[in-house]
Design an enzyme around this catalytic site. Structure first.
Site, PDB file in Angstrom:
ATOM      1  N   ASN A 202      -1.326   6.640  21.953  1.00 27.09           N
ATOM      2  CA  ASN A 202       0.216   6.194  21.648  1.00 27.09           C
ATOM      3  C   ASN A 202      -0.029   5.530  19.947  1.00 27.09           C
ATOM      4  O   ASN A 202      -0.780   4.612  19.978  1.00 27.09           O
ATOM      5  CB  ASN A 202       0.818   4.998  22.420  1.00 27.09           C
ATOM      6  CG  ASN A 202       2.060   4.385  21.841  1.00 27.09           C
ATOM      7  OD1 ASN A 202       3.070   5.042  21.794  1.00 27.09           O
ATOM      8  ND2 ASN A 202       2.098   3.357  21.348  1.00 27.09           N
ATOM      9  N   GLU A 203       0.722   5.799  19.074  1.00 30.52           N
ATOM     10  CA  GLU A 203       0.767   5.298  17.922  1.00 30.52           C
ATOM     11  C   GLU A 203      -0.611   5.120  17.359  1.00 30.52           C
ATOM     12  O   GLU A 203      -1.016   3.957  17.007  1.00 30.52           O
ATOM     13  CB  GLU A 203       1.775   3.993  17.821  1.00 30.52           C
ATOM     14  CG  GLU A 203       3.324   4.276  18.014  1.00 30.52           C
ATOM     15  CD  GLU A 203       4.361   3.294  17.732  1.00 30.52           C
ATOM     16  OE1 GLU A 203       4.155   2.172  17.486  1.00 30.52           O
ATOM     17  OE2 GLU A 203       5.336   3.608  17.831  1.00 30.52           O
ATOM     18  N   GLU A 325       9.734   8.060  21.857  1.00 28.59           N
ATOM     19  CA  GLU A 325      10.373   6.651  21.549  1.00 28.59           C
ATOM     20  C   GLU A 325      11.478   6.721  20.950  1.00 28.59           C
ATOM     21  O   GLU A 325      10.969   7.147  19.413  1.00 28.59           O
ATOM     22  CB  GLU A 325       9.305   5.627  21.182  1.00 28.59           C
ATOM     23  CG  GLU A 325       8.183   5.305  22.265  1.00 28.59           C
ATOM     24  CD  GLU A 325       7.307   4.081  21.836  1.00 28.59           C
ATOM     25  OE1 GLU A 325       7.799   3.452  21.128  1.00 28.59           O
ATOM     26  OE2 GLU A 325       5.988   4.278  22.242  1.00 28.59           O
ATOM     27  N   GLN A 374      13.832   1.422  26.216  1.00 27.70           N
ATOM     28  CA  GLN A 374      13.205   1.635  27.273  1.00 27.70           C
ATOM     29  C   GLN A 374      14.023   1.600  28.695  1.00 27.70           C
ATOM     30  O   GLN A 374      14.996   0.870  28.505  1.00 27.70           O
ATOM     31  CB  GLN A 374      11.872   0.689  27.534  1.00 27.70           C
ATOM     32  CG  GLN A 374      10.792   0.937  26.419  1.00 27.70           C
ATOM     33  CD  GLN A 374       9.661   0.173  26.626  1.00 27.70           C
ATOM     34  OE1 GLN A 374       9.326  -0.525  27.730  1.00 27.70           O
ATOM     35  NE2 GLN A 374       8.859   0.028  25.745  1.00 27.70           N
TER      36      GLN A 374
HETATM   37  O1  AHR Z   1       8.761   0.405  22.542  1.00 27.45           O
HETATM   38  C1  AHR Z   1       8.200  -0.693  22.297  1.00 27.45           C
HETATM   39  C2  AHR Z   1       7.035  -0.551  21.288  1.00 27.45           C
HETATM   40  O2  AHR Z   1       7.445   0.204  20.055  1.00 27.45           O
HETATM   41  C3  AHR Z   1       5.761   0.445  22.006  1.00 27.45           C
HETATM   42  O3  AHR Z   1       5.182  -0.014  22.622  1.00 27.45           O
HETATM   43  C4  AHR Z   1       5.083   1.054  20.876  1.00 27.45           C
HETATM   44  O4  AHR Z   1       4.707   2.359  20.971  1.00 27.45           O
HETATM   45  C5  AHR Z   1       6.348   0.963  19.853  1.00 27.45           C
HETATM   46  O5  AHR Z   1       6.051   0.623  18.362  1.00 27.45           O
END
Ligand code: AHR
Length: 521
Positions: A202-203, A325, A374
């Protein structure tokens, strides 16, 4: 219900019946929408309506999971029944877990086996709180089964090994002999879950390891080689950690350097936020609202430009763009832990959801999966909880109204017309997408982001005629309106009577700051 109507030079506060009269009387801004039914070819994947749930704040613990002992909250194997009941109405197609930034610190073997033997760790990304690992792989996959959602698991690339990742896939998916399926059975699960969607980190450009695109592309190739390419019913999806917003270089390098047989999806993250000035979730000004909408509407340009890069390397569009996201990001609620990202959810969020989902629908040839950030108690949540109490948010209602688009045929559309202007800057006021479902019904979702003006929309449908129209609306008097634990139904959908069929065209009066979903038969 009260509405604030602004008209050049003055404003009125009116109650609902009077509003319908005023809508007729107020000279509305004109918009023309054309729906090209005859050009329909792409299906809107239901996976565009996915969600994201991280071990962050009260999303998992207190949100979904209360454990089996020591709680008065009704639950099934520790998972809240009220939350599952509410989320089932959204028909969540897929759920992304365990992060986010948390994913690249998570070691899945900590979260299996008898609870008492699971080690407690520190959640170093989100507030340094104790993570007791009571919610792990079995609990997550149980949650997905209760929701009827497909799991989307993000594996640890930043601080994990290729072997750990490959073994996680074997643990969840392997049927035959082997140490991982034996371990799964020992832990009480005979049959594999067959998880199709896997995120490879992730990222990676940030919390996932601060890598360069070139370095990550190489690492990705190694991980992807050892993740099996097939799944029960077709290819397993290996989804590369994608760009942040407008980092087009990232997408270019990944598309150039990763061989096509090793990748099924590439991610993109974009939040509707000004990182230098996050506003209050409920006490924002109109200028702040305008800026949020500007950032939300940037998604159109981002999707187009990332997709154009992908087209260069993958003209047959085999690789999906996965916006795993997206959403609004504000200051946390006063008095709450800043690392928990708990924010209220207003009509502003309904506007973000409406326009963003329209963008995804309209680009469903490439965007075949997306995840709102989320689900519960974190960022642009659809559900908020407080002890035993639970409420749903305006975003929840938009998601529910848009379920009509799941797996429906996209009817390409275009919109021309009114703008929403603040302090000399302007945005298109109306956003639209349309689809036809399997029963032959046409669904049109319209959003008027302008909080001060009715937008009149004339819709021409090329290649189809209808004899009836019905609709639902989400609107409220003020942009800042939201549901609370004491007033849980302040914002909720109602029947919509503002659409009139007129021969082959449809005339719609969209109230200020509203989301409308019409059904034509
Ligand atoms: O959604 C919150 C955070 O935002 C996540 O953990 C990350 O992937 C993003 O920077």
């Amino acid at each position: 219900m009260q509405y604030l109507i602004r008209h050049p030079g003055r404003s009125f506060r009116v109650v609902l019946p009077a509003l319908m009269f005023l809508i007729q009387a107020t000279a509305a801004c004109q918009n023309r929408v054309q729906i090209n039914t005859d050009l329909a070819k792409d299906t809107i994947s239901r996976n565009i309506y996915g969600h994201f749930s991280e071990h962050l704040g009260r999303c998992i613990y207190g949100g979904y999971y209360v454990g089996e002992g020591n709680t008065k909250i009704p639950n099934t194997r520790g998972i809240r029944n009220d939350v599952v009941d509410a989320l089932r109405k959204l028909r969540i197609p897929n759920l992304r877990w365990p992060g986010g930034c948390f994913a690249d610190t998570y070691h899945w073997k900590d979260g299996i086996g008898p609870g008492a033997k699971r080690p407690a760790i520190v959640n170093s990304w989100w507030g340094g709180v104790t993570e007791d690992n009571s919610f792990g792989t079995h609990e997550f996959l149980d949650l997905c089964e209760q929701l009827g959602a497909e799991p989307y698991i993000t594996g640890n690339v930043g601080s994990g090994t290729v072997q750990d990742f490959a073994q996680w896939v074997q643990y969840t998916n392997s049927e035959g002999a082997g140490p991982m399926s034996a371990l799964r059975k020992e832990n009480g699960r005979e049959k594999p879950w067959n998880v199709r969607f896997w995120g490879v980190g992730n990222e990676a450009w940030g919390c996932g390891g601060n890598m360069t695109a070139e370095y990550y592309a190489n690492i990705y190739r190694t991980f992807a080689t050892f993740i099996p390419a097939s799944w029960k019913n077709g290819p397993l999806w290996r989804i590369a950690s994608g760009a942040g917003s407008s980092d087009f270089h990232w997408t270019e390098v990944l598309m150039r350097d990763i061989p096509q047989g090793l990748i099924e999806g590439i991610a993109l993250h974009h939040y509707a936020v000004d990182w230098n000035h996050k506003s209050s979730a409920t006490g924002f000004t109109e200028a702040e609202y305008f800026e949020t909408m500007r950032r939300a509407l940037e998604m159109e340009d981002l999707v187009q430009r990332h997709a154009a890069i992908m087209d260069k390397y993958d003209p047959k569009k085999k690789i999906a763009l996965v916006v795993d996201e997206w959403g609004g990001w504000y200051d946390v609620e006063p008095g709450t832990n800043p690392a928990f990202l708990y924010q209220q959810n207003t009509m502003r969020d309904a506007m973000i959801a409406g326009v963003t989902l329209n963008i995804f629908n309209n680009h469903c040839d490439r965007v075949r999966m997306a995840n709102l950030a989320q689900t519960i108690n974190v960022l642009q949540a659809v559900v908020l909880t407080e002890g035993e109490r639970m409420i749903v948010t305006p975003t929840y209602h938009v998601m529910e109204m848009y379920t009509v688009h799941h797996d429906a045929l996209l009817l390409p559309s275009s919109v021309r017309g009114g703008t929403y202007a603040v302090e000399g800057k302007s945005l298109p006021a109306v956003s639209v997408s349309a689809s036809r479902d399997r029963s032959g019904a046409t669904h049109i979702s319209l959003v008027n982001i302008d909080p001060g003006h009715v937008q009149e929309v004339v819709i021409e449908t090329r290649g189809a005629a209808s004899s009836s129209v019905s609709g639902r609306i989400l609107a409220s008097g003020r942009l800042q309106d939201h549901n609370t634990f004491d007033d849980p139904s302040r914002v909720k959908p109602a029947e919509f009577a503002g659409a009139r069929l007129d021969g082959t065209s449809l005339r719609v009066q969209l109230p200020p700051c509203s989301v409308v979903v019409l059904t034509l038969r």
